[in-house]
Write a protein that holds these residues in place. Structure first.
Motif, mmCIF file in Angstrom:
data_model
loop_
_atom_site.group_PDB
_atom_site.id
_atom_site.type_symbol
_atom_site.label_atom_id
_atom_site.label_comp_id
_atom_site.label_asym_id
_atom_site.label_seq_id
_atom_site.Cartn_x
_atom_site.Cartn_y
_atom_site.Cartn_z
ATOM 1 N N SER A 6 0.828 -1.203 0.000
ATOM 2 C CA SER A 6 0.000 0.000 0.000
ATOM 3 C C SER A 6 0.863 1.253 0.000
ATOM 4 O O SER A 6 2.078 1.206 0.184
ATOM 5 N N CYS A 8 0.510 3.413 2.297
ATOM 6 C CA CYS A 8 0.509 3.849 3.695
ATOM 7 C C CYS A 8 1.936 4.049 4.198
ATOM 8 O O CYS A 8 2.861 3.347 3.765
ATOM 9 N N ASP A 35 -4.233 -0.959 -2.600
ATOM 10 C CA ASP A 35 -4.930 -1.138 -1.335
ATOM 11 C C ASP A 35 -4.970 -2.616 -0.984
ATOM 12 O O ASP A 35 -5.025 -3.489 -1.862
ATOM 13 N N ASP A 37 -7.225 -4.505 0.084
ATOM 14 C CA ASP A 37 -8.374 -5.261 -0.403
ATOM 15 C C ASP A 37 -8.098 -5.791 -1.808
ATOM 16 O O ASP A 37 -8.483 -6.910 -2.165
ATOM 17 N N LYS A 38 -7.378 -5.005 -2.611
ATOM 18 C CA LYS A 38 -7.025 -5.442 -3.956
ATOM 19 C C LYS A 38 -5.987 -6.558 -3.919
ATOM 20 O O LYS A 38 -6.102 -7.552 -4.640
ATOM 21 N N SER A 104 -13.356 -4.184 4.254
ATOM 22 C CA SER A 104 -13.142 -5.431 3.513
ATOM 23 C C SER A 104 -13.776 -6.557 4.308
ATOM 24 O O SER A 104 -13.894 -6.481 5.537
ATOM 25 N N PRO A 132 -14.541 1.668 0.540
ATOM 26 C CA PRO A 132 -13.139 2.042 0.707
ATOM 27 C C PRO A 132 -12.954 2.722 2.060
ATOM 28 O O PRO A 132 -13.816 3.507 2.485
ATOM 29 N N ASN A 134 -11.388 5.152 3.196
ATOM 30 C CA ASN A 134 -11.439 6.609 3.291
ATOM 31 C C ASN A 134 -12.859 7.162 3.119
ATOM 32 O O ASN A 134 -13.092 8.352 3.313
ATOM 33 N N HIS A 152 -6.189 2.081 9.902
ATOM 34 C CA HIS A 152 -5.124 2.999 9.498
ATOM 35 C C HIS A 152 -5.153 4.296 10.312
ATOM 36 O O HIS A 152 -5.409 4.299 11.509
ATOM 37 N N GLN A 224 -0.932 10.569 0.672
ATOM 38 C CA GLN A 224 -2.322 10.969 0.394
ATOM 39 C C GLN A 224 -2.766 12.160 1.260
ATOM 40 O O GLN A 224 -3.758 12.109 1.971
#
Length: 275
Positions: A6, A8, A35, A37-38, A104, A132, A134, A152, A224
């Motif tokens: 990620s 992050c 991410d 989840d992906k 997720s 998602p 965010n 996060h 981000q």
């Protein structure tokens, strides 16, 4: 060699040295930012790069094709997901039948939430919606959902959305088990040499600790719009002794989480020799 992790701060901090060719003996690293989840989905579909950061919650589905690497991941204390509401309530039973957003359904956060709810929401939850991460806090704030499970840096920012904390699932897990929370795992295809991958990742972690300022630009480039202060809090929370080596306590935490989740029918059972 190809890797996905990620954007992050904890991931960019950990992999900065390897990704920037600062480990002379390590192969060149081609990075995909994705991410979790992906990457969970890629791993379950046997797609994506040879090395990936996934959730420990997805591990039971992928161990036939990937090895768990004993470093580079995220475990810890005081770093668990939170259950947030728009209005203050300390009674978990109030979630009965309510609509809850999660980041997720193949994540440690989701498993912890379901295990906590099994103990604390006797009449059962209502609809589970995947969003998602965010988008979850704005959705709770705007009344689109009743509660949100956040991860996060939301630990540090949920007050900005005027949200209220119902439960810290990390605190609950640690009191219940005495173990750290297994969040993110590093996996590598079984065709790769585990010892080599472990050595390179561990050296990248050690380089990051020895030269913490060198990764600042890389971390903030992918942060981000996160402030430097929040990015540092993020790194301090998620990069710790378990990032360098899972150790006996780390493996015990993983087995406890996945064993409990299997008993609840949330994940497939893992054979004793798989971890």
């Amino acid at each position: 060699m190809n890797i996905a992790y990620s954007s992050c701060p904890n991931d960019t901090f950990v992999f900065h040295a390897w990704a920037h060719g600062l480990l002379p003996e390590a192969p060149k690293l081609n990075v995909t930012y994705a991410d979790i989840d992906k990457t969970n989905q890629w791993a379950m579909n046997k797609e994506g790069p040879e090395i990936m950061k996934i959730s420990f919650g997805a591990l039971p589905w992928v161990l036939d094709d990937y090895n768990l690497i004993p470093c580079g991941g995220a475990l810890g204390r005081g770093c668990g997901p939170l259950v947030l509401l728009k209005d203050q309530s300390e009674n978990p039973a109030s979630l009965s039948g309510k609509k809850v957003a999660v980041p997720s359904e193949r994540s440690t956060a989701y498993l912890l939430f379901r295990l906590w709810a099994a103990q604390n929401v006797p009449d059962g939850l209502g609809e589970i919606v995947v969003l998602p991460f965010n988008e979850i806090m704005p959705a709770v704030r705007d009344g689109k959902i009743d509660a949100g499970l956040v991860i996060h840096e939301a630990r540090f920012t949920y007050q900005h959305y005027n949200l209220c904390l119902m439960a810290d699932l990390g605190e609950w897990w640690e009191k219940d088990t005495g173990l750290p929370i297994p969040l993110g795992a590093i996996i590598a295809r079984r065709s790769l040499n585990v010892d080599d991958v472990t050595k390179w990742i561990r050296k990248s972690v050690q380089y990051a600790w020895s030269n913490p300022a060198e990764s600042d630009a890389y971390v903030m480039e992918h942060a981000q719009e996160m402030s430097a202060e929040v990015a540092k809090q993020h790194i301090d929370l998620y990069v710790n002794k378990f990032t360098e080596d899972l150790g006996e306590e780390g493996y015990a935490a993983v087995r406890a989480l996945l064993g409990r989740a299997a008993k609840e029918g949330l994940v497939p059972s893992i054979s004793g020799g798989s971890l």
